[in-house]
Write a protein that holds these residues in place. Sequence first.
Motif, PDB file in Angstrom:
ATOM      1  N   THR A 126       0.813  -1.221   0.000  1.00 48.51           N
ATOM      2  CA  THR A 126       0.000   0.000   0.000  1.00 48.51           C
ATOM      3  C   THR A 126       0.846   1.269   0.000  1.00 48.51           C
ATOM      4  N   SER A 127       2.162   1.139   0.108  1.00 53.17           N
ATOM      5  CA  SER A 127       3.049   2.307   0.067  1.00 53.17           C
ATOM      6  C   SER A 127       3.470   2.673  -1.352  1.00 53.17           C
ATOM      7  N   LYS A 128       3.143   1.833  -2.320  1.00 46.85           N
ATOM      8  CA  LYS A 128       3.533   2.072  -3.705  1.00 46.85           C
ATOM      9  C   LYS A 128       2.597   3.087  -4.360  1.00 46.85           C
ATOM     10  N   SER A 129       3.101   3.785  -5.366  1.00 46.89           N
ATOM     11  CA  SER A 129       2.281   4.737  -6.104  1.00 46.89           C
ATOM     12  C   SER A 129       1.325   4.017  -7.053  1.00 46.89           C
ATOM     13  N   PHE A 130       0.327   4.739  -7.546  1.00 45.79           N
ATOM     14  CA  PHE A 130      -0.659   4.191  -8.486  1.00 45.79           C
ATOM     15  C   PHE A 130       0.040   3.569  -9.685  1.00 45.79           C
ATOM     16  N   TRP A 131       0.968   4.316 -10.294  1.00 47.85           N
ATOM     17  CA  TRP A 131       1.604   3.849 -11.523  1.00 47.85           C
ATOM     18  C   TRP A 131       2.555   2.694 -11.271  1.00 47.85           C
ATOM     19  N   THR A 132       3.165   2.663 -10.100  1.00 39.60           N
ATOM     20  CA  THR A 132       4.034   1.540  -9.752  1.00 39.60           C
ATOM     21  C   THR A 132       3.220   0.267  -9.619  1.00 39.60           C
ATOM     22  N   VAL A 133       2.079   0.371  -8.941  1.00 42.46           N
ATOM     23  CA  VAL A 133       1.215  -0.804  -8.768  1.00 42.46           C
ATOM     24  C   VAL A 133       0.667  -1.259 -10.117  1.00 42.46           C
ATOM     25  N   LEU A 134       0.292  -0.294 -10.969  1.00 39.90           N
ATOM     26  CA  LEU A 134      -0.254  -0.654 -12.274  1.00 39.90           C
ATOM     27  C   LEU A 134       0.786  -1.423 -13.099  1.00 39.90           C
ATOM     28  N   ALA A 135       2.001  -0.888 -13.178  1.00 41.49           N
ATOM     29  CA  ALA A 135       3.053  -1.567 -13.942  1.00 41.49           C
ATOM     30  C   ALA A 135       3.365  -2.931 -13.341  1.00 41.49           C
ATOM     31  N   SER A 136       3.379  -2.982 -12.015  1.00 40.40           N
ATOM     32  CA  SER A 136       3.626  -4.241 -11.328  1.00 40.40           C
ATOM     33  C   SER A 136       2.508  -5.239 -11.610  1.00 40.40           C
ATOM     34  N   GLY A 137       1.277  -4.730 -11.719  1.00 36.90           N
ATOM     35  CA  GLY A 137       0.141  -5.590 -12.039  1.00 36.90           C
ATOM     36  C   GLY A 137       0.234  -6.175 -13.429  1.00 36.90           C
ATOM     37  N   VAL A 138       0.750  -5.394 -14.374  1.00 41.09           N
ATOM     38  CA  VAL A 138       0.952  -5.904 -15.739  1.00 41.09           C
ATOM     39  C   VAL A 138       1.904  -7.097 -15.709  1.00 41.09           C
ATOM     40  N   LEU A 139       3.040  -6.929 -15.042  1.00 41.16           N
ATOM     41  CA  LEU A 139       4.035  -7.992 -14.980  1.00 41.16           C
ATOM     42  C   LEU A 139       3.505  -9.209 -14.233  1.00 41.16           C
ATOM     43  N   ALA A 140       2.769  -8.957 -13.144  1.00 41.71           N
ATOM     44  CA  ALA A 140       2.221 -10.068 -12.366  1.00 41.71           C
ATOM     45  C   ALA A 140       1.327 -10.946 -13.217  1.00 41.71           C
ATOM     46  N   ASN A 141       0.405 -10.320 -13.963  1.00 44.63           N
ATOM     47  CA  ASN A 141      -0.544 -11.160 -14.687  1.00 44.63           C
ATOM     48  C   ASN A 141       0.009 -11.707 -15.985  1.00 44.63           C
ATOM     49  N   MET A 142       1.051 -11.101 -16.525  1.00 40.74           N
ATOM     50  CA  MET A 142       1.750 -11.771 -17.616  1.00 40.74           C
ATOM     51  C   MET A 142       2.263 -13.128 -17.140  1.00 40.74           C
ATOM     52  N   LEU A 143       2.859 -13.136 -15.959  1.00 42.70           N
ATOM     53  CA  LEU A 143       3.399 -14.383 -15.413  1.00 42.70           C
ATOM     54  C   LEU A 143       2.298 -15.348 -15.000  1.00 42.70           C
ATOM     55  N   VAL A 144       1.219 -14.834 -14.407  1.00 41.16           N
ATOM     56  CA  VAL A 144       0.112 -15.719 -14.013  1.00 41.16           C
ATOM     57  C   VAL A 144      -0.502 -16.362 -15.254  1.00 41.16           C
ATOM     58  N   CYS A 145      -0.748 -15.558 -16.294  1.00 47.17           N
ATOM     59  CA  CYS A 145      -1.344 -16.107 -17.515  1.00 47.17           C
ATOM     60  C   CYS A 145      -0.397 -17.081 -18.204  1.00 47.17           C
ATOM     61  N   LEU A 146       0.900 -16.832 -18.127  1.00 47.05           N
ATOM     62  CA  LEU A 146       1.853 -17.801 -18.657  1.00 47.05           C
ATOM     63  C   LEU A 146       1.832 -19.087 -17.833  1.00 47.05           C
ATOM     64  N   GLY A 147       1.617 -18.951 -16.510  1.00 48.67           N
ATOM     65  CA  GLY A 147       1.469 -20.136 -15.682  1.00 48.67           C
ATOM     66  C   GLY A 147       0.249 -20.951 -16.096  1.00 48.67           C
ATOM     67  N   VAL A 148      -0.863 -20.268 -16.359  1.00 50.68           N
ATOM     68  CA  VAL A 148      -2.072 -20.939 -16.852  1.00 50.68           C
ATOM     69  C   VAL A 148      -1.789 -21.587 -18.200  1.00 50.68           C
ATOM     70  N   TRP A 149      -1.124 -20.845 -19.071  1.00 51.09           N
ATOM     71  CA  TRP A 149      -0.804 -21.319 -20.426  1.00 51.09           C
ATOM     72  C   TRP A 149      -0.001 -22.614 -20.367  1.00 51.09           C
ATOM     73  N   LEU A 150       1.026 -22.620 -19.525  1.00 49.29           N
ATOM     74  CA  LEU A 150       1.876 -23.807 -19.412  1.00 49.29           C
ATOM     75  C   LEU A 150       1.139 -24.965 -18.748  1.00 49.29           C
ATOM     76  N   ALA A 151       0.237 -24.647 -17.823  1.00 46.95           N
ATOM     77  CA  ALA A 151      -0.552 -25.707 -17.196  1.00 46.95           C
ATOM     78  C   ALA A 151      -1.446 -26.397 -18.225  1.00 46.95           C
ATOM     79  N   TYR A 152      -2.009 -25.621 -19.154  1.00 49.85           N
ATOM     80  CA  TYR A 152      -2.833 -26.214 -20.206  1.00 49.85           C
ATOM     81  C   TYR A 152      -1.986 -27.054 -21.157  1.00 49.85           C
ATOM     82  N   ALA A 153      -0.697 -26.788 -21.233  1.00 49.94           N
ATOM     83  CA  ALA A 153       0.176 -27.579 -22.098  1.00 49.94           C
ATOM     84  C   ALA A 153       0.376 -28.982 -21.561  1.00 49.94           C
ATOM     85  N   GLY A 154       0.275 -29.124 -20.233  1.00 46.18           N
ATOM     86  CA  GLY A 154       0.528 -30.410 -19.609  1.00 46.18           C
ATOM     87  C   GLY A 154      -0.608 -31.402 -19.796  1.00 46.18           C
ATOM     88  N   GLN A 155      -0.246 -32.675 -19.836  1.00 38.27           N
ATOM     89  CA  GLN A 155      -1.237 -33.740 -19.981  1.00 38.27           C
ATOM     90  C   GLN A 155      -1.340 -34.600 -18.729  1.00 38.27           C
TER      91      GLN A 155
END
Length: 269
Positions: free
Chosen positions: A155-184
């Motif tokens: 909560t000490s981070k600025s709006f724009w810092t959190v926003l940019a951090s959120g972009v990176l976070a969900n790129m990685l989360v969605c890649l985690g989902v993507w790779l999970a779907y690759a598995g059998q």
Amino acid sequence: MADQGPMLQPSEICNAVFSACEDKAELPFAKMLVLGILAGLYIGFGGLFATVALAGADAVPFGLSQVVAGVVFSLGLALVILAGAELFTGNTLMIGPVAAGRLPAGRAARALAIVYLSNFVGAALLAVIALLSGLHEAGDGAVGRAAVNLADTKTSKSFWTVLASGVLANMLVCLGVWLAYAGQSVTQKVIGLMLPIAAFVAAGFEHSIANMYLLTYAFLVQSTVETAPTLLAASAIGANLLPATIGNILGGALIALSYQAVYGQPKRG
């Protein structure tokens, strides 16, 4: 468990993810609500596990403690993928089939809104139950201190810092989902999702659904922590979630649209 076959190729992953997104958007309201609440609980369990891992970690090198917290946090997405639940951040991949003309934008927006709110219900519910369980008292109060210190950092981070951090976070989360779907197999899916999730947590990136649990829990237990750095106000939770959510949507869109541009297919049938 024995492997069920080779992992999917990138084009096959794209079709599998987009087809799953179409099915998710068509779920009845009641099912979407329940599965959304479960996802909030599951991601909360990952946050709970990570908070316990960080408790009393002052004597451990920062990077090492962060990596450990990230690895154990991956429990949350593993539960979502394997047990079955509807997670807002992963579901931002719906933007891909929308762009491909496979899913109406209005239907995707409705599904994302329902899941987002139900994720909040599940995450907040877990925070209340964790408080009642006395988890914050574990380790002579180390868990409570770790939760409050983590919330103060977020909560000490600025709006724009959190926003940019959120972009990176969900790129990685969605890649985690993507790779999970690759598995059998279960093993392939868990290994596929673990490293991207561990990376976003270790780096301290902002994941809106995880923060729903982490910040709510810290808000509830802060009165029990004598050394709390500052008083966490309810408004601070909203001030973090807004840019984190926007960033998460943008991060998910970046992954979804990139793969749609390369491997996207027209509407099924």
